[in-house]
Design an enzyme around this catalytic site. Structure first.
Site, PDB file in Angstrom:
ATOM      1  N   TYR A 123      40.696   1.651  -6.203  1.00  0.00           N
ATOM      2  CA  TYR A 123      40.004   0.975  -7.296  1.00  0.00           C
ATOM      3  C   TYR A 123      38.980   1.887  -7.976  1.00  0.00           C
ATOM      4  O   TYR A 123      38.428   1.540  -9.006  1.00  0.00           O
ATOM      5  CB  TYR A 123      39.422  -0.383  -6.911  1.00  0.00           C
ATOM      6  CG  TYR A 123      38.567  -0.495  -5.658  1.00  0.00           C
ATOM      7  CD1 TYR A 123      37.565   0.409  -5.373  1.00  0.00           C
ATOM      8  CD2 TYR A 123      38.754  -1.576  -4.801  1.00  0.00           C
ATOM      9  CE1 TYR A 123      36.767   0.260  -4.241  1.00  0.00           C
ATOM     10  CE2 TYR A 123      37.964  -1.741  -3.662  1.00  0.00           C
ATOM     11  CZ  TYR A 123      36.977  -0.811  -3.387  1.00  0.00           C
ATOM     12  OH  TYR A 123      36.192  -0.963  -2.283  1.00  0.00           O
TER      13      TYR A 123
ATOM     14  N   LYS B  13      32.798   4.339  -5.509  1.00  0.00           N
ATOM     15  CA  LYS B  13      33.906   5.230  -5.103  1.00  0.00           C
ATOM     16  C   LYS B  13      34.330   6.120  -6.262  1.00  0.00           C
ATOM     17  O   LYS B  13      34.729   7.279  -6.055  1.00  0.00           O
ATOM     18  CB  LYS B  13      35.095   4.391  -4.610  1.00  0.00           C
ATOM     19  CG  LYS B  13      34.837   3.611  -3.319  1.00  0.00           C
ATOM     20  CD  LYS B  13      34.715   4.507  -2.093  1.00  0.00           C
ATOM     21  CE  LYS B  13      34.701   3.682  -0.812  1.00  0.00           C
ATOM     22  NZ  LYS B  13      34.446   4.507   0.389  1.00  0.00           N
TER      23      LYS B  13
HETATM   24  C1  HXC Z   1      27.352 -11.579  -1.994  1.00  0.00           C
HETATM   25  C2  HXC Z   1      26.085 -10.200  -0.635  1.00  0.00           C
HETATM   26  C3  HXC Z   1      27.049 -10.301   0.405  1.00  0.00           C
HETATM   27  C4  HXC Z   1      28.215 -11.119   0.161  1.00  0.00           C
HETATM   28  C5  HXC Z   1      25.445  -8.994   1.071  1.00  0.00           C
HETATM   29  N1  HXC Z   1      25.134  -9.387  -0.172  1.00  0.00           N
HETATM   30  N2  HXC Z   1      26.618  -9.535   1.446  1.00  0.00           N
HETATM   31  N3  HXC Z   1      26.243 -10.849  -1.823  1.00  0.00           N
HETATM   32  N4  HXC Z   1      28.326 -11.730  -1.044  1.00  0.00           N
HETATM   33  N5  HXC Z   1      29.158 -11.256   1.086  1.00  0.00           N
HETATM   34  C6  HXC Z   1      23.924  -9.060  -0.898  1.00  0.00           C
HETATM   35  C7  HXC Z   1      22.754  -9.763  -0.257  1.00  0.00           C
HETATM   36  O1  HXC Z   1      22.683 -11.109  -0.667  1.00  0.00           O
HETATM   37  C8  HXC Z   1      21.592  -8.929  -0.751  1.00  0.00           C
HETATM   38  O2  HXC Z   1      21.254  -9.279  -2.074  1.00  0.00           O
HETATM   39  C9  HXC Z   1      22.173  -7.545  -0.802  1.00  0.00           C
HETATM   40  O3  HXC Z   1      23.605  -7.689  -0.819  1.00  0.00           O
HETATM   41  C10 HXC Z   1      21.806  -6.721   0.395  1.00  0.00           C
HETATM   42  O4  HXC Z   1      22.232  -7.405   1.542  1.00  0.00           O
HETATM   43  P1  HXC Z   1      21.566  -7.160   2.956  1.00  0.00           P
HETATM   44  O5  HXC Z   1      22.423  -7.840   3.968  1.00  0.00           O
HETATM   45  O6  HXC Z   1      20.123  -7.469   2.887  1.00  0.00           O
HETATM   46  O7  HXC Z   1      21.611  -5.580   3.062  1.00  0.00           O
HETATM   47  P2  HXC Z   1      22.280  -4.660   4.102  1.00  0.00           P
HETATM   48  O8  HXC Z   1      22.013  -5.074   5.505  1.00  0.00           O
HETATM   49  O9  HXC Z   1      21.862  -3.323   3.714  1.00  0.00           O
HETATM   50  O10 HXC Z   1      23.847  -4.839   3.841  1.00  0.00           O
HETATM   51  C11 HXC Z   1      24.569  -3.891   3.207  1.00  0.00           C
HETATM   52  C12 HXC Z   1      25.969  -4.423   2.948  1.00  0.00           C
HETATM   53  C13 HXC Z   1      26.607  -4.836   4.277  1.00  0.00           C
HETATM   54  C14 HXC Z   1      26.811  -3.426   2.254  1.00  0.00           C
HETATM   55  C15 HXC Z   1      25.757  -5.589   2.026  1.00  0.00           C
HETATM   56  O11 HXC Z   1      27.751  -5.637   4.060  1.00  0.00           O
HETATM   57  C16 HXC Z   1      26.990  -3.678   5.123  1.00  0.00           C
HETATM   58  O12 HXC Z   1      26.176  -2.848   5.512  1.00  0.00           O
HETATM   59  N6  HXC Z   1      28.246  -3.551   5.501  1.00  0.00           N
HETATM   60  C17 HXC Z   1      28.703  -2.433   6.344  1.00  0.00           C
HETATM   61  C18 HXC Z   1      30.027  -2.709   6.859  1.00  0.00           C
HETATM   62  C19 HXC Z   1      31.061  -2.783   5.759  1.00  0.00           C
HETATM   63  O13 HXC Z   1      30.873  -3.467   4.767  1.00  0.00           O
HETATM   64  N7  HXC Z   1      32.150  -2.123   5.961  1.00  0.00           N
HETATM   65  C20 HXC Z   1      33.248  -2.208   5.044  1.00  0.00           C
HETATM   66  C21 HXC Z   1      33.430  -0.901   4.403  1.00  0.00           C
HETATM   67  S1  HXC Z   1      35.000  -0.826   3.709  1.00  0.00           S
HETATM   68  P3  HXC Z   1      20.082 -10.375  -2.449  1.00  0.00           P
HETATM   69  O14 HXC Z   1      20.122 -10.420  -3.924  1.00  0.00           O
HETATM   70  O15 HXC Z   1      20.487 -11.660  -1.790  1.00  0.00           O
HETATM   71  O16 HXC Z   1      18.801  -9.793  -1.900  1.00  0.00           O
HETATM   72  C22 HXC Z   1      34.836  -0.257   2.176  1.00  0.00           C
HETATM   73  C23 HXC Z   1      36.123   0.083   1.450  1.00  0.00           C
HETATM   74  C24 HXC Z   1      37.010  -1.101   1.290  1.00  0.00           C
HETATM   75  O17 HXC Z   1      33.799  -0.123   1.651  1.00  0.00           O
HETATM   76  C25 HXC Z   1      38.313  -0.692   0.679  1.00  0.00           C
HETATM   77  C26 HXC Z   1      39.297  -1.845   0.624  1.00  0.00           C
HETATM   78  C27 HXC Z   1      40.619  -1.451   0.032  1.00  0.00           C
END
Ligand code: HXC
Length: 260
Positions: free
Chosen positions: A148, A163
Site C-alpha cells: 500500500y 511505508k
Molecule cells: C483507532 C487507535 C487504535 C485503533 C490506537 N489508536 N489504536 N485509533 N483505532 N485500533 C490511537 C489511539 O486512540 C491514540 O489516539 C493513538 O492511536 C495512540 O495510541 P496509544 O495506544 O496511546 O499509543 P501507543 O501505545 O504508542 O500505540 C501505538 C500503536 C499500537 C501503533 C497505536 O497499535 C502499537 O504500538 N502497535 C504495535 C504492534 C503492531 O501494531 N504491529 C503491527 C505491525 S504490522 P488518541 O487520539 O485516542 O489519543 C504493520 C504492517 C501491516 O504495520 C501490513 C499489512 C499488510
C-alpha cells in the site's frame, strides 16, 4: 538456500526482532552465522526471544528500545557494537498499525504510526549507517514495507504514507550511500502467516477465505519465505543490488491492479 557461514563475523540489529517476521529474520541470520541484537519496545518479547536463539546456539541479546526515541536508538547501536564488536547489518522490522477509516483517524493515531514506521526507520538507519561509515567496512540494510506504499491503503492511511516514506528513504540512501559500501533495500511481504496476522488480519475462517481469494498463489506467505528474501538482500550475493523493493506476496498487489 544461503551457505551456512554467509553472515559469519557479522553483527545484525533487528528492530521488531522479538516477534513475527522480525524474529524470523533474526533467527535466519543467526543460523547463518550472525550475532544478533533483537530490539523491541516490549522487554517481555525481546528477552525471551533472545533466549530462544541462545538455546539454538546463536549469539543473541535483547535490547528493549522504543524506535520513536532517537536517544534510545543511539544507545541500541552503541550497545550492539560494545557487546559484539561491530555493526554490519540492520533490519527495520519494527512497525505499528491498526485499521481505521481516515475520517476517524485522530492526530495522535496518525502520529503514533508515522513515528514508529517512518521516523523510527530513519532514526535506526541513520544511527546504524553512521556507525558503519565510522567503522569503514560498509554494511547492508533492509526495511520492511507494504504494497500500500504505492497502491494506497484504504483504512491504513497512516501506515501507507509512512511505508511510502520508507520506500523513498530506501531508494534515496541507496544512491547516497552506495560509494560508502552501504546497500539499502526493502522487502515487501503480503499477508504472512504470523500469530499477529492471524489475530489481527484473519481472526476467523471467513476473513481468511476472503483474503486468500485475493492472493493469486492461493495461500498465505510464510515467515521463512520473507526471512530468506531479506537474507538474500543482506548477503554478499546481492552485492550489486541496492534501492530494490522485493515483493513476496504471491501476486497479491498485481492481482489487485488487474481486478475489476
Ligand atoms: C483507532 C487507535 C487504535 C485503533 C490506537 N489508536 N489504536 N485509533 N483505532 N485500533 C490511537 C489511539 O486512540 C491514540 O489516539 C493513538 O492511536 C495512540 O495510541 P496509544 O495506544 O496511546 O499509543 P501507543 O501505545 O504508542 O500505540 C501505538 C500503536 C499500537 C501503533 C497505536 O497499535 C502499537 O504500538 N502497535 C504495535 C504492534 C503492531 O501494531 N504491529 C503491527 C505491525 S504490522 P488518541 O487520539 O485516542 O489519543 C504493520 C504492517 C501491516 O504495520 C501490513 C499489512 C499488510
Amino acid at each position: 538456500m544461503l551457505p551456512e557461514e554467509t553472515f559469519a563475523g557479522q553483527v545484525a540489529v533487528i528492530t521488531g526482532g522479538g516477534t513475527g517476521i522480525g524474529f524470523g529474520i533474526a533467527e535466519m541470520l543467526g543460523r547463518h552465522g550472525a550475532r544478533v541484537v533483537l530490539a523491541g519496545r516490549n522487554p517481555e518479547h525481546v528477552h525471551p526471544a533472545a533466549e530462544r536463539l541462545q538455546a539454538e546456539g546463536i549469539s543473541a541479546i535483547g535490547v528493549p528500545t522504543d524506535v520513536r526515541q532517537p536517544d534510545q536508538v543511539d544507545q541500541l547501536m552503541q550497545q550492539a557494537q560494545a557487546q559484539f564488536g561491530g555493526l554490519h547489518l540492520l533490519v527495520n522490522a519494527a512497525a505499528g498499525n491498526f485499521t481505521v477509516d481516515a475520517d476517524r483517524l485522530s492526530v495522535n493515531g496518525f502520529n503514533a504510526v508515522v513515528a514508529s514506521v517512518l521516523h523510527g526507520t530513519f532514526y535506526c538507519t541513520r544511527a546504524a549507517g553512521l556507525a558503519m561509515m565510522a567503522a569503514g567496512h560498509g554494511g547492508s540494510i533492509v526495511s520492511l514495507v507494504a504494497s500500500y506504499a504505492w497502491m494506497g491503503g484504504p483504512k491504513n492511511l497512516h501506515s501507507a504514507v509512512a511505508k511510502a516514506g520508507v520506500v523513498t528513504l530506501t531508494r534515496t540512501l541507496a544512491v547516497e550511500w552506495a560509494a560508502k559500501g552501504i546497500r539499502v533495500n526493502a522487502v515487501c511481504p503480503g499477508p504472512t502467516d504470523t500469530e499477529g496476522a492471524r489475530s489481527g488480519l484473519w481472526p476467523d475462517d471467513a476473513s481468511a477465505a476472503r483474503l486468500l481469494a485475493k492472493i493469486p498463489r492461493g495461500r498465505f506467505g510464510t515467515v521463512e519465505e520473507v526471512a530468506n528474501a531479506a537474507g538474500y538482500l543482506l548477503s554478499p550475493y546481492a552485492d550489486f543490488i541496492t534501492g530494490e523493493v522485493l515483493v513476496i506476496d504471491g501476486g497479491e498487489w498485481l492481482g489487485k491492479g488487474l481486478s475489476s
